[in-house]
Design a protein around this motif. Sequence first.
Motif, PDB file in Angstrom:
ATOM      1  N   TYR B  13       0.838  -1.199   0.000  1.00 34.15           N
ATOM      2  CA  TYR B  13       0.000   0.000   0.000  1.00 34.15           C
ATOM      3  C   TYR B  13       0.873   1.248   0.000  1.00 34.15           C
ATOM      4  CZ  TYR B  13      -3.351   3.510   1.409  1.00 34.15           C
ATOM      5  OH  TYR B  13      -4.130   4.634   1.461  1.00 34.15           O
ATOM      6  N   ARG B  20      -6.105   2.371  -1.991  1.00 33.91           N
ATOM      7  CA  ARG B  20      -6.399   2.429  -0.559  1.00 33.91           C
ATOM      8  C   ARG B  20      -7.564   1.534  -0.196  1.00 33.91           C
ATOM      9  NH1 ARG B  20     -10.577   6.291   0.450  1.00 33.91           N
ATOM     10  NH2 ARG B  20     -11.260   7.190  -1.505  1.00 33.91           N
ATOM     11  N   ARG B  21      -8.560   1.470  -1.070  1.00 32.32           N
ATOM     12  CA  ARG B  21      -9.701   0.626  -0.714  1.00 32.32           C
ATOM     13  C   ARG B  21      -9.326  -0.843  -0.795  1.00 32.32           C
ATOM     14  NH1 ARG B  21     -13.842   4.714  -3.000  1.00 32.32           N
ATOM     15  NH2 ARG B  21     -14.320   5.775  -1.072  1.00 32.32           N
ATOM     16  N   MET B  33     -14.253  -3.196  10.339  1.00 36.08           N
ATOM     17  CA  MET B  33     -15.426  -2.330  10.178  1.00 36.08           C
ATOM     18  C   MET B  33     -16.696  -3.160  10.257  1.00 36.08           C
ATOM     19  SD  MET B  33     -14.445   0.177   7.086  1.00 36.08           S
ATOM     20  CE  MET B  33     -13.214   1.427   7.176  1.00 36.08           C
ATOM     21  N   MET B  36     -17.595  -3.884  13.537  1.00 40.34           N
ATOM     22  CA  MET B  36     -18.130  -2.717  14.239  1.00 40.34           C
ATOM     23  C   MET B  36     -19.509  -2.353  13.727  1.00 40.34           C
ATOM     24  SD  MET B  36     -14.675  -0.460  14.077  1.00 40.34           S
ATOM     25  CE  MET B  36     -15.462   1.065  14.532  1.00 40.34           C
ATOM     26  N   GLY B  37     -20.011  -3.194  12.835  1.00 42.99           N
ATOM     27  CA  GLY B  37     -21.344  -2.913  12.313  1.00 42.99           C
ATOM     28  C   GLY B  37     -21.309  -2.093  11.053  1.00 42.99           C
ATOM     29  N   ILE B  38     -20.088  -1.935  10.504  1.00 37.24           N
ATOM     30  CA  ILE B  38     -20.001  -1.191   9.259  1.00 37.24           C
ATOM     31  C   ILE B  38     -19.979  -2.187   8.120  1.00 37.24           C
ATOM     32  CG2 ILE B  38     -18.586   0.387   7.911  1.00 37.24           C
ATOM     33  CD1 ILE B  38     -17.407   1.298  10.612  1.00 37.24           C
ATOM     34  N   ARG B  39     -20.962  -2.101   7.270  1.00 39.90           N
ATOM     35  CA  ARG B  39     -21.027  -3.016   6.157  1.00 39.90           C
ATOM     36  C   ARG B  39     -20.177  -2.452   5.026  1.00 39.90           C
ATOM     37  NH1 ARG B  39     -25.291  -4.522   2.756  1.00 39.90           N
ATOM     38  NH2 ARG B  39     -26.214  -2.510   3.184  1.00 39.90           N
ATOM     39  N   SER B  41     -18.920  -1.290   1.589  1.00 43.37           N
ATOM     40  CA  SER B  41     -19.775  -0.813   0.516  1.00 43.37           C
ATOM     41  C   SER B  41     -19.847  -1.806  -0.631  1.00 43.37           C
ATOM     42  CB  SER B  41     -19.235   0.512   0.011  1.00 43.37           C
ATOM     43  OG  SER B  41     -17.894   0.322  -0.350  1.00 43.37           O
TER      44      SER B  41
ATOM     45  N   PHE D 117      -9.119  12.223   1.428  1.00 45.99           N
ATOM     46  CA  PHE D 117     -10.442  11.591   1.545  1.00 45.99           C
ATOM     47  C   PHE D 117     -10.342  10.313   2.352  1.00 45.99           C
ATOM     48  CE2 PHE D 117     -12.317  13.404  -2.650  1.00 45.99           C
ATOM     49  CZ  PHE D 117     -12.333  14.647  -2.058  1.00 45.99           C
ATOM     50  N   SER D 118      -9.345   9.513   1.991  1.00 48.89           N
ATOM     51  CA  SER D 118      -9.211   8.224   2.643  1.00 48.89           C
ATOM     52  C   SER D 118      -8.974   8.417   4.131  1.00 48.89           C
ATOM     53  CB  SER D 118      -8.093   7.462   1.946  1.00 48.89           C
ATOM     54  OG  SER D 118      -7.374   6.725   2.857  1.00 48.89           O
ATOM     55  N   GLU D 121     -12.239   9.634   5.726  1.00 53.78           N
ATOM     56  CA  GLU D 121     -13.260   8.579   5.795  1.00 53.78           C
ATOM     57  C   GLU D 121     -12.942   7.569   6.890  1.00 53.78           C
ATOM     58  OE1 GLU D 121     -14.431   8.766   1.089  1.00 53.78           O
ATOM     59  OE2 GLU D 121     -13.196   7.118   1.849  1.00 53.78           O
ATOM     60  N   GLN D 122     -11.668   7.224   6.967  1.00 51.32           N
ATOM     61  CA  GLN D 122     -11.298   6.274   8.028  1.00 51.32           C
ATOM     62  C   GLN D 122     -11.580   6.862   9.392  1.00 51.32           C
ATOM     63  OE1 GLN D 122      -7.466   4.214   7.679  1.00 51.32           O
ATOM     64  NE2 GLN D 122      -7.559   4.689   5.497  1.00 51.32           N
ATOM     65  N   ALA D 125     -15.255   6.754   9.989  1.00 53.25           N
ATOM     66  CA  ALA D 125     -15.707   5.379  10.207  1.00 53.25           C
ATOM     67  C   ALA D 125     -15.323   4.905  11.605  1.00 53.25           C
ATOM     68  CB  ALA D 125     -15.093   4.474   9.150  1.00 53.25           C
ATOM     69  N   MET D 126     -14.104   5.193  12.017  1.00 59.07           N
ATOM     70  CA  MET D 126     -13.614   4.725  13.307  1.00 59.07           C
ATOM     71  C   MET D 126     -14.313   5.466  14.443  1.00 59.07           C
ATOM     72  SD  MET D 126     -11.316   2.407  12.685  1.00 59.07           S
ATOM     73  CE  MET D 126     -10.316   1.835  11.330  1.00 59.07           C
ATOM     74  N   GLY D 129     -18.427   5.464  13.685  1.00 62.58           N
ATOM     75  CA  GLY D 129     -18.992   4.159  13.405  1.00 62.58           C
ATOM     76  C   GLY D 129     -20.079   4.224  12.348  1.00 62.58           C
ATOM     77  N   TRP D 130     -19.869   5.129  11.427  1.00 63.75           N
ATOM     78  CA  TRP D 130     -20.907   5.329  10.408  1.00 63.75           C
ATOM     79  C   TRP D 130     -20.598   4.461   9.207  1.00 63.75           C
ATOM     80  CZ3 TRP D 130     -21.535  10.168   6.884  1.00 63.75           C
ATOM     81  CH2 TRP D 130     -22.780  10.112   6.254  1.00 63.75           C
ATOM     82  N   GLU D 131     -21.511   3.612   8.839  1.00 62.91           N
ATOM     83  CA  GLU D 131     -21.188   2.612   7.834  1.00 62.91           C
ATOM     84  C   GLU D 131     -21.003   3.185   6.444  1.00 62.91           C
ATOM     85  OE1 GLU D 131     -24.512   0.220   6.121  1.00 62.91           O
ATOM     86  OE2 GLU D 131     -25.378   0.568   8.111  1.00 62.91           O
ATOM     87  N   ALA D 134     -17.162   5.130   4.171  1.00 60.91           N
ATOM     88  CA  ALA D 134     -16.233   4.809   3.101  1.00 60.91           C
ATOM     89  C   ALA D 134     -16.649   5.437   1.775  1.00 60.91           C
ATOM     90  CB  ALA D 134     -16.096   3.299   2.950  1.00 60.91           C
ATOM     91  N   LYS D 135     -17.894   5.901   1.706  1.00 61.66           N
ATOM     92  CA  LYS D 135     -18.340   6.536   0.455  1.00 61.66           C
ATOM     93  C   LYS D 135     -18.584   8.017   0.642  1.00 61.66           C
ATOM     94  CE  LYS D 135     -20.732   2.853  -1.945  1.00 61.66           C
ATOM     95  NZ  LYS D 135     -22.072   2.396  -2.334  1.00 61.66           N
ATOM     96  N   PHE D 137     -16.665  10.654   0.613  1.00 54.75           N
ATOM     97  CA  PHE D 137     -16.075  11.587  -0.343  1.00 54.75           C
ATOM     98  C   PHE D 137     -15.762  10.861  -1.633  1.00 54.75           C
ATOM     99  CE2 PHE D 137     -14.607  12.768   3.919  1.00 54.75           C
ATOM    100  CZ  PHE D 137     -15.186  14.018   4.020  1.00 54.75           C
TER     101      PHE D 137
END
Lengths: 280, 372, 381, 271
Positions: B13, B20-21, B33, B36-39, B41, D117-118, D121-122, D125-126, D129-131, D134-135, D137
Amino acid sequence: MLQPRMARLLLLPGYALLALTLIGPLITTLVISLGRRAPSGGYETALSIENFASVLSRSTAFLNTVQLSAFGAAICILAAIPVAFFIAKHLKGSVRYTVLFLVVLPFFTSFVARTYAWYFALGGRGLPAVLEWIGLGRFRFLNTDFAVAIGIIYAYLPIAILMLFVAFDRIGDDLLEASNDLGRGKVETFFSVVIPLAMPGLISTYSLLFILLSGEYLIPMLLGGGKVYFIGNAIVDLFLQSRNWPLGSAVAISLMSMMIVVAFLSQIFQRMANRDGRIG
Amino acid sequence: MDRKELSVWVEKYRRGHISRRGFLTVTGIGATMLGMGIRPSRALSQELSGTVTLATWPSYQNQANLDSFTEKTGVSVNMAIFGSNEEMMAKMQAGESGFDIIAPSQYAIPLYASGQFIEPLDLSLLPNYDAAAVEPRFVEQGTFDGKTYAVQKNWGTSGFIINTTMVTTPFTSVKDYFDGIRGPYSGYGVALDHPLDTVGFALKYHGYSFNSVDEAELKKAEELLLETKPHLYAVTTDFQPMMSSGDASIAMGWSFNAMQLHRDMPEIQYVIAKEGGEIWCDFYVITRNGPNRAAAYALVNHLLDPANNVLEFEAHGSAISDTRVLALLPPEVQTDPILYPAKELLDPLEFGIAEAMSNPLRNEIMARFKSA
Amino acid sequence: MRLAPEAEGGGANAPDDRTKGQRMNDGGGTFRGVTKKFGSFTAVNDLSFEIEAGSFVSIVGPSGCGKTTTLRLIAGFEFPTVGSVFIGGSPVERMEAYERPINMVFQSYALFPHLDVFDNIAYGLRSRRNRRPAAEVKARVNEIIGKMQLSGKEHNRVWELSGGQQQRVALARAIVNNPKILILDEPMAALDKKLRRDVQFELQSLQRELGITFIMVTHDQHEALSLSDRIIVMNRGRIEQIGSPDELYNRPASRFVASFIGDFNLLELEKPAAGGTVDVAGRVLAVPQERAGEGATIAVGFRPDALKLSAAAPGAGGEAWRATITNVIYLGDKVEIKLDCPSSGTLLARADVARLAERRFRVGDTVHLTVEDSDFHHFTK
Amino acid sequence: MRAFSLFIFLFLYLPVAVIVVFSFNAAPNMSAFTGLSLRWYAKAFSNPLAIAALTNSIVIALCSAVVSTAIGSAVAIGLMGTSRTTRIVVQSLMMLGLAVPGIVIGLASLVFFSAAFSGAEQAVAMLAGWEQAAKLFSFGRPTVIAAHSLFCTALVVEVISLRLRQLNPSWLEASNDLYAGRGETLWRVVVPFIVPAMVAGGLLSFVLSFDEFIIAFFVSGTKPTLPVYMFASVKRGATPELNAIATSMLTISILVSVVAFSFLRRGQARA
C-alpha cells in the motif's frame, strides 16, 4: 483604511483555498519528485534527487517551450495592442463593451473544438488547398512550429486583448490630448505616452502569457502532432504514458521554478516601469 | 490474516501498488469495520439500483445496449472515456476508485490484477459468458495466475495503413515502413503515440521480439526511432484526418482505424507486416472497489449476450471472436481481410505483454523519441 | 450629532438635533498637547490650540508643516500619538471619522464615481449610523441642491461636472449633514483664479449663514487672510502663531510668520542686540519695551510699505541705506520696487502710485532709503 | 487600426466558422463539405454522454465562477489592509496558482485529495462508526470546482487588484467622514467600485473553467466534463458530432450573454 482584523477575515477563505488546492497538492508533488518509479509505473517511496538530474534529458522540450512561448507571447501582445487600444480609446459607451464581449465570445465554444478546427483549417484540405488553388504552391502547415504558434496565438490573444484593454483604459484621454497638443502626432504619442504608461500592464501581460503558454499541452498535442513537443507534453507523457511520476514531478517542479523566476522578473520590471512611468 | 502477511500488504500500500480501498479490504480493516457494524460498501446486494460506471474508449460501446440495460434494471449507466490504457492505469494508480467496469487491453490486465485493482471474476454471475465460444488464445489473455480476471470484448491487430495512390512501391513489411519514411516518403509517415506499438515495431525492424525488454535490443530500436523522427510527419494516434487529407501517406495504426479509412477511401489499405506486429484484445474487467459491483456484473453480462454483442460490433467495428456472435453476423464480415486477416498473417503477431508496457526503458525510449 | 455613547449618553443624536443657539457653543475644537508621529518622523509636535465655535479658522504653513496632519487629526483619519482632541467639549481623539460630528471637503473632492450627484450628496444621510427616512433625505438633498445651484444636475454623473460644480457637490455633500465642524482641505486648489474669488465670497457667506465652525487648510496666505477669523500658522510640526489676520500681519511673532504672511524685508543681525539697542547697518534702534523680556533680538525687518525712497540723501544711515533699483512692477494702484542694497541684500518697497507720481523711478537709479524706527519689527525667534 | 482590428476578429472567428459550417455538413467526416444536414445535431442530442458532460461543465463553470469571484474579491480587498509581507506572500501564491501547469496541479490534486479523503473517511468510520463513511467523499463536481477555483480565484484577484489600484483612498475617507463605518464603506464604496472587475473576473472564470481540460481530466472522477469528453473522442478520430455540440454551446452562450447583458444594462440605467 481596512481594519487588520477584517482584512484577516476576508483573506481566510483565500487561505483555505490555497491550502486545499495549491499547498497540499504541491507538497504532494514535491514528495513524489523525491521518490522512485514503481516497477509497474506510478510512485514508490524513496528519498533521492536523482529525478532532478534526469530532468536534463528533457532539455529539448524545455528549449522548444521557451522559444515558442516567448515568441507566441510577443506576437500576442503585438497583435493585441492595436485592437485593445482601438477598443479602449476609439470606442465609446456600450459599443466598446459589446466589442470586448465579441473578443471573448469565441471562448464560449470549446477550446478543444476550436483547436481541432485549426487542425482542419491548417490540414491538407484547408488553408494549403486554398493556397494551392491560388497557385502559391503546395504548403504543409500541420505539425510545425508555425501551426503551434498559430494555435497558441489564437488561444491567448483574447486574454492579451482584455488585459491590455484594462491597461490602456487607465490612461486618461487628457494625456493623449496633452501630447497631441504638444505637437506629437498619434503615432508618436502612442510610443511616447501610451506605451510608457502602459508598460507595467504590458509587462504583466507578457509574463502571464509566457507563463500560461509554457504550461500549454493541448495545442502542441493537437497541432504539433508529436513533432512540436512542449514541456507540458513531456509531463503529461511522464504521468500518463510512461507513468514515471517521480520524474514527471521533478520536470514539473523545474518548469514551475522557471515560471516563478519569470514572474519574479516580471514583478521587478513592473516596479521599474512603474517608477519610470510615474507622473510628478 | 497474520502479522507477516499484513506487513506485506502494508508495504504494498505504501508503495502505491494497491489502492487504498484494496488495502482496507485486504488487510481486514474492512473486516474490522464489519465487526463494528459497518457493512463494506462492496457487499453484494441482490437488488440492483443506482449508477454503474464504465470506463472505456471513445466510440466503443453501443448506446442502445446501455439504454436497454437501464430499462431492464433501472440502473443508469455512466461512461468515462479514456484515450489509452496507460491513461486509465495512471488514473487508477493515483487513487481514482469510481469505476465499476473498465475495458483494458490484454497487456494491462496482469498489472491491474497484481496491483489489486481488479479481482478474479465470479463467472457464476456472468451466465452469458461462454469461454468455450471464444478463441482460447484470447481467453488465456484474460487470465492471471490461472484465474479469469477478464472477459473478451473484441480484438484487432496493429499494422500499417497506406495510401496506395501515394505509396507506389510494394509495401509489405516493417522494413518498408521505416525505410520508406527515411527514404522516398520522408515527411509523410506517421508513428503511433503509443509506446508498445512504436517501440515494438522498431524492435521488429531489427528482427527482435515485439515485446523485448533487452537493453541492447532496445538501444538499437531507439537509434532507429531517433533516426526516423525527423522524417516523420507526426507522432499521434489521431492520424485519420491526416491520412484522408493526403497530408500523410503511411501510418502505423490499428485495424479499426484502417477499417474506417478504407470504408471511405478504398485506396487506403491495411498491411500486416510479414515480420509480425501486435495482436490485441480488449476486455471487460470489474474493479475490486467499484461502488456498484452487483450492477457491474449485470451490465457485463448484458453486454455479452450474443444478440447485444452484435449491436456492440456495429458500434465499435472491431473483430469479435465469440462464435455465437459470429453466427449472427453477415458472412462477409468474417472474410473481411482487415477484420479477420488470413491465419498466416496472424501467426507471426505477438500479444503485447505487461512487462513491455511497464518497462521503464521502453517508456523512456518512447519519451525521448517524442521529445527529440 | 452622534458622539461617542459615553459622551452623550448613547443617544442617537443626529447632526441636526440641535437648535441654532446650541450650534454656537458646541462646535468648538481644542487640541491639547497633540503629537503625531509616523515612525520616527514627527508630523505634529505638541500642538495646543482652541478653535472658537462658529468661527472661520485657517491653518496655513509651507508644505510639510503638518497642517494636513492636523486637519486629519481633527477629522479622525489620524489618531494622536500623544495628547487629546476635544470637539464641543468632548474628547474625540479615539473616535473614528464616522463617529465625529465633522464633515470634510476633500482637496480632490473625493466624489464617488459610481454615484450620481444626488446619491453623492445623500450618502451621509443614508449611512447606517446616521440614517434618515427616505422622504427626509430627498427633501434635504433637494434643498441643498437648490441652495448650491446644482438644480437639474441631480442625476448627472459626477465626472461630467465642471470643477466648480464638483466643488459645490463636495460642499453640499458635507453640509447636508449639518456638521459641527466643516473641514476644507485646500478647497480652491483645483479652481481657476476668477472662480476662486467667487467661491471665497460664497464660502464666507455660507459660513455666516450656517454658523458652523469652518476649518480650512490652505497654502495660500492671501486666501487665509481674506477669509478667516483666526489663522493658525504652522511650521515644522509646530504652531508659530495663532491670531487674527490683523495680528499676524501687524504683529508677527516670529521671522517665519512675518515672511510667510505678506511680504517682508528681513534683516538678520550679525550681532545680537546688546543693552536694549540693536545695530542695523549702522542704524541704532532701541528694542521695544514689549520685546525686551523675550531674549536677544536676532533679526529685524519691516513691511515693504514702510520703506520710503528718495533721490536725495535724507541724512542718517549713510551709504548703507542707498540701493539700486532692479525691478519696477506696477500693480494698478500700487507699484512694487525691487532694490539691491549693498548692506541688506534684496529689499522690496511698495507704494501708492499716486504718491510716486511726482517722481518716476527707473531701473538702474540709485535711491536713498528711509524706514521709521517704529516700523521696524524686532524678532527673537 | 480599424482594419487591423477587423483582421484580428476574422482570425478569432475563423475556427468558429469552421466549426459552425461543418456542424451542418452531411458528410461523415470533416474532409469536405457535401451538403446541409442536421444529422450531427440529432446524434449529439441523442448522446447522453455528451449531454451529461455538457451539463456537468456548465454546472462546474458556474460554481467555479461564483466561488472564485466571491473568494477573489474578498482576498483582493483584504490585501489592502494587510501587512506588506502578507500581501507579497498571498500574491505570490496566487500567481503560483495561475502558473502551476494544469497537469501538475491536476495529478497532484488527485493524489492529494485521494489521500485526504481516505484519511477523513477512516477517521469518520472509526470515530462515528458510520457505515457509509467509506463513500463519504468521492471525486466529482466538488473536486473539479475546488481545483478550478484556484486559478480562477488567482485571476479574479489579479483583475480586481488592478481595479483597486485606481481606487482613490480619499473615497474611503470621504465615506468614513460621512458616517459610514469600515464595513459600510466596503459595501457602499469599494464593492460598487469593483463590480465591473468582478463581472469581468467572473466571466473570465466561467470561460476558463468551462474550457479547462487537464485538471478536470484528473479530478472529475467518473463524470467527465465536456473538454474531457471531447478530448477523449478526438483521440480516436473526431466526428462532426463535436462540431454540433460546440455550435450548440456557442448558441446557448450567446443567448445567455445577451440576456445577462441586457439585465446589466437595465441595472445600470436604474442605478
